[in-house]
Design a protein around this motif. Structure first.
Motif, PDB file in Angstrom:
ATOM      1  N   VAL A   5       1.482  -2.303  -3.264  1.00 38.08           N
ATOM      2  CA  VAL A   5       0.912  -2.663  -4.563  1.00 38.08           C
ATOM      3  C   VAL A   5       0.825  -1.390  -5.403  1.00 38.08           C
ATOM      4  O   VAL A   5       0.209  -0.402  -4.976  1.00 38.08           O
ATOM      5  N   CYS A   6       1.448  -1.415  -6.587  1.00 37.60           N
ATOM      6  CA  CYS A   6       1.505  -0.225  -7.439  1.00 37.60           C
ATOM      7  C   CYS A   6       0.878  -0.532  -8.792  1.00 37.60           C
ATOM      8  O   CYS A   6       1.266  -1.491  -9.458  1.00 37.60           O
ATOM      9  N   GLU A  19      -1.378   0.890  -2.973  1.00 39.95           N
ATOM     10  CA  GLU A  19      -2.067   0.307  -1.822  1.00 39.95           C
ATOM     11  C   GLU A  19      -1.011  -0.287  -0.902  1.00 39.95           C
ATOM     12  O   GLU A  19      -0.222  -1.140  -1.312  1.00 39.95           O
ATOM     13  N   VAL A  20      -0.982   0.162   0.334  1.00 44.33           N
ATOM     14  CA  VAL A  20       0.046  -0.242   1.293  1.00 44.33           C
ATOM     15  C   VAL A  20      -0.617  -0.986   2.449  1.00 44.33           C
ATOM     16  O   VAL A  20      -1.649  -0.559   2.969  1.00 44.33           O
ATOM     17  N   SER A  21      -0.035  -2.118   2.811  1.00 42.18           N
ATOM     18  CA  SER A  21      -0.534  -2.883   3.957  1.00 42.18           C
ATOM     19  C   SER A  21       0.654  -3.445   4.720  1.00 42.18           C
ATOM     20  O   SER A  21       1.761  -3.569   4.181  1.00 42.18           O
ATOM     21  N   ALA A  77       5.024  -9.318 -10.488  1.00 36.71           N
ATOM     22  CA  ALA A  77       3.732  -9.057 -11.135  1.00 36.71           C
ATOM     23  C   ALA A  77       2.612  -9.612 -10.263  1.00 36.71           C
ATOM     24  O   ALA A  77       2.720 -10.704  -9.703  1.00 36.71           O
ATOM     25  N   LEU A  78       1.541  -8.854 -10.144  1.00 35.69           N
ATOM     26  CA  LEU A  78       0.398  -9.251  -9.318  1.00 35.69           C
ATOM     27  C   LEU A  78      -0.801  -9.452 -10.226  1.00 35.69           C
ATOM     28  O   LEU A  78      -1.259  -8.521 -10.892  1.00 35.69           O
ATOM     29  N   GLU A  79      -1.303 -10.671 -10.260  1.00 34.86           N
ATOM     30  CA  GLU A  79      -2.451 -10.990 -11.107  1.00 34.86           C
ATOM     31  C   GLU A  79      -3.726 -11.049 -10.279  1.00 34.86           C
ATOM     32  O   GLU A  79      -3.705 -11.377  -9.097  1.00 34.86           O
ATOM     33  N   GLY A  80      -4.831 -10.749 -10.919  1.00 41.01           N
ATOM     34  CA  GLY A  80      -6.123 -10.840 -10.264  1.00 41.01           C
ATOM     35  C   GLY A  80      -6.431  -9.706  -9.318  1.00 41.01           C
ATOM     36  O   GLY A  80      -7.355  -9.803  -8.514  1.00 41.01           O
ATOM     37  N   ARG A 110       3.714  -5.896  -7.055  1.00 38.39           N
ATOM     38  CA  ARG A 110       3.731  -5.857  -5.597  1.00 38.39           C
ATOM     39  C   ARG A 110       5.170  -6.030  -5.132  1.00 38.39           C
ATOM     40  O   ARG A 110       5.918  -6.844  -5.674  1.00 38.39           O
ATOM     41  N   GLN A 111       5.543  -5.257  -4.112  1.00 38.50           N
ATOM     42  CA  GLN A 111       6.885  -5.365  -3.553  1.00 38.50           C
ATOM     43  C   GLN A 111       6.787  -5.451  -2.035  1.00 38.50           C
ATOM     44  O   GLN A 111       6.054  -4.686  -1.402  1.00 38.50           O
TER      45      GLN A 111
END
Length: 632
Positions: A233-234, A241-243, A273-276, A290-291
């Protein structure tokens, strides 16, 4: 639940609870699981009560049972005597022992090329089992497991029977899987992917041993099917943020036009695109992406294509559009008997909470008086987003109210062109026409009100009614969109919860919950997009298809780790998941040929025809073997 007293031959009486309305065939399956014998290896005798003097009644056999409800033959509270047929001997561990007549061993080239009997809409089960049976690594490794539970033993038993008998009835395995998910206890059509999930989860639970730290341990299932995704997540501010998330199957959305399988995987791994999401660094998160990347791939890669989606039926959509007023329609005025809506004060913003006020809405078929002037400007303004409409309405309502209250005050009857708010109105298409509709005439450096106070009061009321109508319409649309978004999250095919779980989000739950959605008016439709794999000369690739190279989606891996060959396809034939038929196309390693498994029927498929037959609009679940594993 209906309760029955079950008395097995040479066994202790037991009380069994069965679902209301269960068919006799499904009752046979559950009773067979209880006493440890195949359904066709037992006979049921009915006695009305433990002390009844009435003679016992022999119920139809499992083969003759059909879909007749059990309660029509045996009332709840009855006693069911269970007798075993001569060839069904119960073993000491509660599982059926080997038949007394040992079948002939098949020739090597025919190994496991046998069919599965359809027990009543169990094609979903048969197609999934055939794909697992034709996975040599799974068949070889799980046959060596001796410490599994009832589901594992039933699965191994079914695999063994597929190597020995021409047609196998998987009733025992079906009953065991039903203990993990009750929707498989009935005789209705179910989802093959959901059955795969339940079966593999059950096998993993029974074969996994906790580690010394108490964590979940590995199993044969995880060794073959377990992969790992890396989620990045960028945020535009630079925060990352990496998981890492495990997966057993990747869910691939389908486009509207045919596409190559690699393109679907590439789209799955592309940034979105990452919402919320709230950024811990900038506390904003707007513009966050997010990728997903393939961190580790399994020996056997499962892909399930998202062929089914929930929609509001087209006829309901048309009804909704008919009820919703068109933005270009002429605005309606409030009925004469209805008191005028509250006047918007200077600077007042029309907020959503005002909708809760008990105020009658303007009827769609009523037309306001235009006082000899055109009302087209109102229709044009109504085409703007509500946020822009609101600014215009607040400005004009304030001006018209002041002229109505003090018609002789000169400063209220002139609007300077240099005013920033007036310039914002004039820049809008139809803005100047709306000013003239309100009674203002253009002069050199200003607009002047031309008319009596009563005229401006009338215009104020008409504009107020129109503004309230447009506000309510905008909020109804926003409300419907929120409701639709929340409803989609709750649908069986919606991806809710964590970004990715073991099965890539919520799977299609085609049980009672989905059927209730259908009854409420929703419909589940099938996406009929074809997928493609590049063909290859049979001399080079006996399967007739090129290996899928995933190197670009997994940059740190060696070439030998990222090339996969298609090994099996579960195909759904039909238009909805609640009907239709499932078949399986599997690569048979021993004979180096493709075969189609259609319940009890098995036929050879030419490698050159595989793509046309299997990778069409019905391809649903794909199994791919790593090249190293398939060649080994």
């Amino acid at each position: 639940m209906d309760r029955y007293r079950v008395v097995p031959a040479d066994g202790e009486p037991q009380v069994l609870e069965l679902e209301k309305g269960i068919s006799l065939a499904d009752a046979y399956v559950q009773l067979a699981s209880l006493v440890g014998a195949p359904p066709d290896g037992i006979t049921l005798l009915l006695r009305n009560a433990p002390s009844s003097a009435l003679p016992v009644l022999k119920l139809p056999s499992f083969q003759e049972a059909g879909d007749s409800p059990l309660w029509q033959l045996a009332a709840p509270g009855s006693v069911l005597l269970v007798e075993f047929t001569p060839h069904a001997v119960v073993s000491t561990v509660g599982q059926p022992s080997e038949p007394r007549t040992k079948p002939k061993k098949p020739r090597k080239e025919n190994l496991a090329l046998n069919g599965l009997r359809n027990l009543g809409n169990t094609c979903y089960l048969n197609s999934a089992l055939q794909c697992l049976s034709q996975t040599p690594l799974l068949r070889r490794n799980i046959s060596q497991c001796s410490e599994g539970g009832s589901t594992c033993r039933a699965f191994v038993e079914t695999l063994q029977l597929l190597e020995e008998e021409e047609v196998v009835a998987p009733a025992h395995l079906k009953a065991c899987v039903a203990t993990h998910n009750k929707i498989f206890a009935g005789s209705g059509q179910q989802d093959a992917q959901e059955f795969l999930q339940t079966l593999l989860e059950a096998l993993h639970q029974e074969l996994s041993k906790p580690t010394a730290e108490g964590a979940e341990g590995p199993s044969v299932v995880t060794e073959l099917f377990d992969g790992q995704l890396r989620s990045e997540v960028c945020c535009p501010c630079g925060a990352r943020e990496v998981s890492e998330d495990p997966f057993w199957s990747l869910p691939l959305p389908l486009p509207k036009t045919e596409a190559k399988l690699f393109d679907l995987l590439e789209a799955f791994c592309s940034p979105e695109a990452l919402e919320g999401w709230s950024c811990s660094k900038c506390q904003d998160g707007t513009g966050t992406t997010r990728q997903l990347r393939l961190q580790r791939l399994p020996q056997v890669l499962q892909l399930h294509l998202k062929r089914f989606e929930w929609r509001t039926p087209e006829k309901l959509q048309k009804q909704s559009r008919t009820k919703e007023p068109s933005p270009a329609a002429a605005p309606a005025a409030a009925p004469a008997a209805t008191p005028a809506a509250p006047v918007a004060q200077a600077g007042t913003v029309l907020v959503e909470d005002e909708i809760k006020v008990d105020r009658p809405l303007v009827a769609d078929d009523e037309t306001p008086s235009d006082h000899g002037r055109s009302i087209d400007p109102l229709a044009r303004i109504a085409q703007l987003p509500w946020e822009k409409q609101e600014v215009i309405y607040v400005l004009l309502l304030r001006v018209l109210q002041r002229i109505r209250d003090q018609p002789q005050e000169p400063k209220f009857r002139a609007l300077q062109r240099s005013s920033a708010k007036l310039q914002e109105l004039l820049e809008v298409r139809g803005g100047e026409e709306l000013l003239r509709w309100c009674g203002f005439q253009a002069r050199e450096s200003r607009y002047e009100a031309d008319g009596e106070g009563d005229f401006f009061g009338s215009r104020h009321d008409e504009l107020q009614a129109h503004a309230m109508r447009e506000r309510d319409r905008a909020y109804r649309i926003a409300r419907d969109q929120r409701i639709e978004a929340e409803r989609r999250k709750a649908l069986p095919t919606g991806d809710t919860g964590p970004p990715l779980r073991r099965w890539g989000g919520v799977l299609p739950g085609f049980g009672a919950g989905a059927r209730r959605l259908m009854m409420s008016g929703m419909e589940c439709l099938k996406i009929t997009t074809r997928i493609m794999l590049d063909a290859a000369p049979i001399s080079e690739r006996p399967r007739g298809l090129k290996a899928l190279d995933l190197r670009s989606l997994m940059p740190d891996a060696d070439a030998s780790d990222v090339r996969y060959e298609l090994s099996a396809v579960i195909q759904h034939l039909g238009t909805t998941p609640f009907s239709g038929h499932y078949v399986a196309y599997c690569w048979h390693h021993a004979s180096q040929n493709w075969y189609c498994f259609d319940d009890a029927r098995v036929r050879k498929v030419d490698s050159a025809d595989l793509a046309r037959e299997a990778l069409n609009e019905g391809a649903y679940v794909l199994f791919l073997e790593r090249v190293q594993a398939s060649s080994g």
